[in-house]
Design an enzyme around this catalytic site. Structure first.
Site, PDB file in Angstrom:
ATOM      1  N   HIS A  83       0.879  -1.279  -0.316  1.00 61.69           N
ATOM      2  CA  HIS A  83      -0.031  -0.476   0.050  1.00 61.69           C
ATOM      3  C   HIS A  83       0.638   1.486   0.199  1.00 61.69           C
ATOM      4  CE1 HIS A  83      -3.225   2.265   1.627  1.00 61.69           C
ATOM      5  NE2 HIS A  83      -2.423   2.927   2.255  1.00 61.69           N
ATOM      6  N   ASP A 112       7.504  21.659 -26.511  1.00 55.51           N
ATOM      7  CA  ASP A 112       6.981  20.088 -25.461  1.00 55.51           C
ATOM      8  C   ASP A 112       7.982  20.037 -24.514  1.00 55.51           C
ATOM      9  OD1 ASP A 112       6.730  17.550 -25.345  1.00 55.51           O
ATOM     10  OD2 ASP A 112       5.761  17.262 -27.399  1.00 55.51           O
ATOM     11  N   TRP A 148       7.008   0.067   4.239  1.00 52.67           N
ATOM     12  CA  TRP A 148       6.912   0.778   3.028  1.00 52.67           C
ATOM     13  C   TRP A 148       9.250   1.152   2.775  1.00 52.67           C
ATOM     14  CZ3 TRP A 148       9.061   6.043   1.686  1.00 52.67           C
ATOM     15  CH2 TRP A 148       9.228   6.319   2.381  1.00 52.67           C
ATOM     16  N   SER A 175      13.536   6.010 -13.575  1.00 51.63           N
ATOM     17  CA  SER A 175      12.034   7.410 -14.443  1.00 51.63           C
ATOM     18  C   SER A 175      11.704   8.090 -14.087  1.00 51.63           C
ATOM     19  CB  SER A 175      10.398   6.318 -13.934  1.00 51.63           C
ATOM     20  OG  SER A 175      10.008   6.922 -14.763  1.00 51.63           O
ATOM     21  N   SER A 176      12.100   8.467 -12.416  1.00 55.50           N
ATOM     22  CA  SER A 176      11.796   9.471 -11.397  1.00 55.50           C
ATOM     23  C   SER A 176      13.019  10.384 -11.626  1.00 55.50           C
ATOM     24  CB  SER A 176      11.308   9.727 -10.059  1.00 55.50           C
ATOM     25  OG  SER A 176      10.292   9.284  -9.615  1.00 55.50           O
ATOM     26  N   HIS A 259      13.370  11.783   4.374  1.00 59.66           N
ATOM     27  CA  HIS A 259      12.179  13.390   4.617  1.00 59.66           C
ATOM     28  C   HIS A 259      12.203  13.988   3.023  1.00 59.66           C
ATOM     29  CE1 HIS A 259       9.722  16.382   6.561  1.00 59.66           C
ATOM     30  NE2 HIS A 259      11.095  16.611   5.862  1.00 59.66           N
ATOM     31  N   GLU A 261      11.643  13.651   0.496  1.00 60.53           N
ATOM     32  CA  GLU A 261      10.856  12.355  -0.647  1.00 60.53           C
ATOM     33  C   GLU A 261       9.025  13.075  -0.106  1.00 60.53           C
ATOM     34  OE1 GLU A 261      10.156  11.172  -3.598  1.00 60.53           O
ATOM     35  OE2 GLU A 261       8.575   9.676  -2.807  1.00 60.53           O
ATOM     36  N   TYR A 263       8.938  16.149   1.180  1.00 64.74           N
ATOM     37  CA  TYR A 263       8.450  17.328  -0.126  1.00 64.74           C
ATOM     38  C   TYR A 263       8.401  17.525  -1.600  1.00 64.74           C
ATOM     39  CZ  TYR A 263       8.883  19.245   4.532  1.00 64.74           C
ATOM     40  OH  TYR A 263       8.544  19.423   5.528  1.00 64.74           O
ATOM     41  N   SER A 274      -1.149  27.091  -4.819  1.00 61.07           N
ATOM     42  CA  SER A 274      -0.841  28.550  -5.337  1.00 61.07           C
ATOM     43  C   SER A 274      -1.937  29.523  -6.842  1.00 61.07           C
ATOM     44  CB  SER A 274       0.092  28.540  -6.070  1.00 61.07           C
ATOM     45  OG  SER A 274       0.773  28.425  -4.809  1.00 61.07           O
ATOM     46  N   HIS A 308      14.798  12.693  12.769  1.00 56.23           N
ATOM     47  CA  HIS A 308      13.690  13.250  13.368  1.00 56.23           C
ATOM     48  C   HIS A 308      12.805  12.077  12.970  1.00 56.23           C
ATOM     49  CE1 HIS A 308      11.185  15.176   9.404  1.00 56.23           C
ATOM     50  NE2 HIS A 308      11.355  14.316   9.295  1.00 56.23           N
ATOM     51  N   HIS A 309      12.917  11.445  11.656  1.00 54.25           N
ATOM     52  CA  HIS A 309      12.173   9.809  11.995  1.00 54.25           C
ATOM     53  C   HIS A 309      13.250   8.750  12.428  1.00 54.25           C
ATOM     54  CE1 HIS A 309      10.289  11.333   8.727  1.00 54.25           C
ATOM     55  NE2 HIS A 309      10.939  11.955   8.257  1.00 54.25           N
ATOM     56  N   THR A 334       6.712  27.306   5.254  1.00 53.98           N
ATOM     57  CA  THR A 334       5.134  26.643   5.429  1.00 53.98           C
ATOM     58  C   THR A 334       4.191  27.269   5.904  1.00 53.98           C
ATOM     59  OG1 THR A 334       5.921  24.350   6.018  1.00 53.98           O
ATOM     60  CG2 THR A 334       3.703  24.513   5.086  1.00 53.98           C
ATOM     61  N   LYS A 337       3.372  30.441   3.450  1.00 53.33           N
ATOM     62  CA  LYS A 337       2.370  30.182   2.336  1.00 53.33           C
ATOM     63  C   LYS A 337       1.089  29.827   2.814  1.00 53.33           C
ATOM     64  CE  LYS A 337       5.375  27.337  -0.925  1.00 53.33           C
ATOM     65  NZ  LYS A 337       5.153  27.305  -1.968  1.00 53.33           N
ATOM     66  N   ARG A 456       0.911   1.010  14.772  1.00 57.00           N
ATOM     67  CA  ARG A 456       0.965   0.729  13.491  1.00 57.00           C
ATOM     68  C   ARG A 456       1.843  -0.677  12.939  1.00 57.00           C
ATOM     69  NH1 ARG A 456       4.855   4.520  10.884  1.00 57.00           N
ATOM     70  NH2 ARG A 456       4.134   3.968   8.987  1.00 57.00           N
TER      71      ARG A 456
HETATM   72 CU   CU1 Z   1      10.245  13.976   7.888  1.00 57.44          CU
END
Ligand code: CU1
Length: 532
Positions: A83, A112, A148, A175-176, A259, A261, A263, A274, A308-309, A334, A337, A456
């Site tokens: 998932h 293009d 994951w 690909s990314s 992390h 990622e 963003y 925006s 922080h993880h 943030t 924004k 979890r």
């Molecule tokens: Cu993070």
């Protein structure tokens, strides 16, 4: 989908001298134009959203009651892993690349994307990676059940399905990276005369910054999973403590990718919001330059907060303090924004068509996710709620009400441009309200579950957690079904139902993409007016 282009390729059909667009399936397999590739990205990512969604519903089904009803813990954990991986690498990231393909060339007045054939390649890697990820379920030993994040040392002991996952991550990452290179070169080299960087729509800016993030972090992820692979098969011991390695090293490398990622998955949504908020406020975006600088600040800070993880790994207190304060710092740009979006709406002539509903819903509910992010940044609190449903609640407020709602805002906003038809406002509003209510029914109770200590990634739970789990499961099925409303709404447009879209369906919309007719002509951009 044939109706999309039928009006625009008539002269060249049959005697095909100028228009080299192949027809039938070749049009898609050999596609090199950004609109067809964008469409394929969006179809692929929506398919993956449904696959990841079905997996989530299987999880919620098992969790409707305590005890084991349907799935053994091993299979339950495989569903959890898949998932996450499918939603991140299959649904959210490719969807934003699809938006980029469709909109960036039109927004900057380019004909293009810069590398049309690489664009084709980077798309067609996706179904291969997605398939590889999915078939790992059916490999002896199964898909990896290590989550994951594929933490060592557990991931070192998983069956061959883990190798499928590693290879799939490599492919999706490649690909990314190619998508990111394409976007950077397009934005930097192919802008129309007069389209200076500081005149670009915010969506181009947020994607430009996201693309740099991707180029910086995807190789880090590739390195992490390659080290896993060599630990598993080639006798190295980067992460194997028994042979002198360090499993916590895996977490450092992984989250140095992981992390930023986050963003990657939210900045393009900021760009979409925006664009949408000013259009339905009939005002220019408040604080354009500060939006650009805030985006860049978020991107830079995102590289400085990864641990922080890892507060629960037993870091020195000085390390905990640094990562705690650095993380809190991100809430400043943030906040800039969110302030700018609200200030844009302030005293605007607001209307509430579906894109605006999703944009406002985004601002409101994403901000709740940002706020719980600030709470879990506090090291002692994080240690208490680590690996509980509080974390699940937090990041689903960011990824679903953030990334996904941002995408829906963009999808309804640009659907007239994509399909040439106006969607049904009734269906759109039904989709929004149904999603908004069911989303909160699903995920808000998870805050309480987490604070009460429910961990979890378990197929079973103690009886006192039953009520909130049942509410969450009912909400989840409601949310899942609501997404079919979107599918129906957009298929109706592609099938040619609904009013024909004018070139500029939204009164307050600005930006070059609205000078192109709807649907956008197949191959080339209508020569853009010089931007003053
Ligand atoms: Cu993070």
């Amino acid at each position: 989908m044939s109706s999309v282009t039928a009006d625009h390729v008539p002269a060249s059909q049959g005697h095909d001298d100028h228009d080299h667009m192949p027809h039938g399936w070749r049009r898609w397999l050999f596609a090199t134009n950004h609109k067809d590739i964008g469409t394929m990205y969006l179809i692929f990512s929506f398919t993956m959203l449904l696959e990841g969604g079905v997996l989530a519903l299987l999880l919620r089904t098992e969790l409707f009651e305590p005890g084991l009803q349907f799935f053994q813990p091993e299979l339950f954990n495989q569903f959890t892993t898949m998932h996450g991986l499918i939603m991140i690498f299959g649904a959210i990231m490719p969807a934003f690349v699809g938006f980029a393909n469709w909109m960036i060339p039109m927004q900057i007045g380019a004909s293009d994307m810069a590398f049309a054939r690489m664009n084709n390649f980077s798309f067609w890697l996706l179904p291969i990676g997605g398939l590889l990820m999915t078939v790992s379920f059916f490999v002896p030993g199964g898909a990896n059940a290590a989550g994951w994040t594929m933490y060592a040392p557990l991931s070192l002991q998983m069956g061959p399905g883990m190798d499928f996952t590693i290879f799939a991550v490599h492919i999706l990452g490649a690909s990314s990276i190619m998508g990111a290179i394409n976007i950077i070169v397009t934005v930097l080299n192919m802008r129309a005369p007069g389209m200076t960087l500081m005149k670009m729509p915010l969506f181009c800016w947020t994607w430009l910054i996201t693309a740099y993030l991707l180029i910086a972090i995807m190789p880090v992820l590739a390195a992490a999973v390659t080290m896993l692979l060599t630990d598993r098969h080639f006798g190295t011991s980067f992460f194997n403590a028994a042979a002198g390695g360090d499993p916590v090293l895996y977490q450092h490398v992984f989250w140095f990718f992981g992390h930023p990622e986050v963003y990657v998955m939210i900045l393009p949504a900021f760009g979409i919001v925006s664009s949408v908020v000013p259009a339905f406020s009939r005002k220019l975006l408040f604080g354009y330059a500060s939006m650009v600088y805030a985006t860049a600040a978020i991107a830079i800070l995102s590289f400085l907060v990864w641990a922080h993880h890892m507060f629960a790994t037993g870091m020195p207190v000085t390390g905990q303090l640094y990562f705690m304060y650095a993380t809190m710092l991100i809430s400043i740009p943030t906040g800039v924004k969110v302030f700018n979006w609200v200030a844009t709406m302030w005293r605007g002539a607001l209307t509430f068509e579906t894109p605006m509903l999703f944009a406002i819903g985004f601002i409101f509910v994403f901000t709740i996710g940002g706020f719980t992010g600030l709470i879990v940044a506090v090291a002692p609190i994080d240690i208490a709620v680590h690996d509980t449903y509080y974390i699940i609640a937090h990041f689903h407020y960011v990824m679903v009400a953030g990334s996904l709602f941002g995408m829906y805002a963009g999808a309804y906003y640009w659907m007239p441009k994509w399909t040439g038809r106006m969607y049904s406002e009734k269906l759109g509003k039904l989709h929004f309200w149904s999603s908004m209510i069911s989303f909160n029914i699903t995920f808000f109770p998870m805050h309480f579950l987490g604070l009460a200590g429910m961990p979890r990634r378990y197929a079973d739970y103690a009886a006192q957690f039953t009520d909130f789990n049942q509410i969450a499961t009912i909400g989840a099925f409601w949310f899942g079904l609501s997404q079919l409303i979107f599918l129906y709404a957009i298929l109706r447009c592609y099938a040619g139902h609904g009013k024909p879209a004018p070139a500029k369906p939204w009164e307050g919309a600005t930006g070059l993409e609205w000078t192109v007719p709807s649907p956008a002509p197949h191959h080339t951009f209508v020569v853009p007016p010089i931007v003053k």
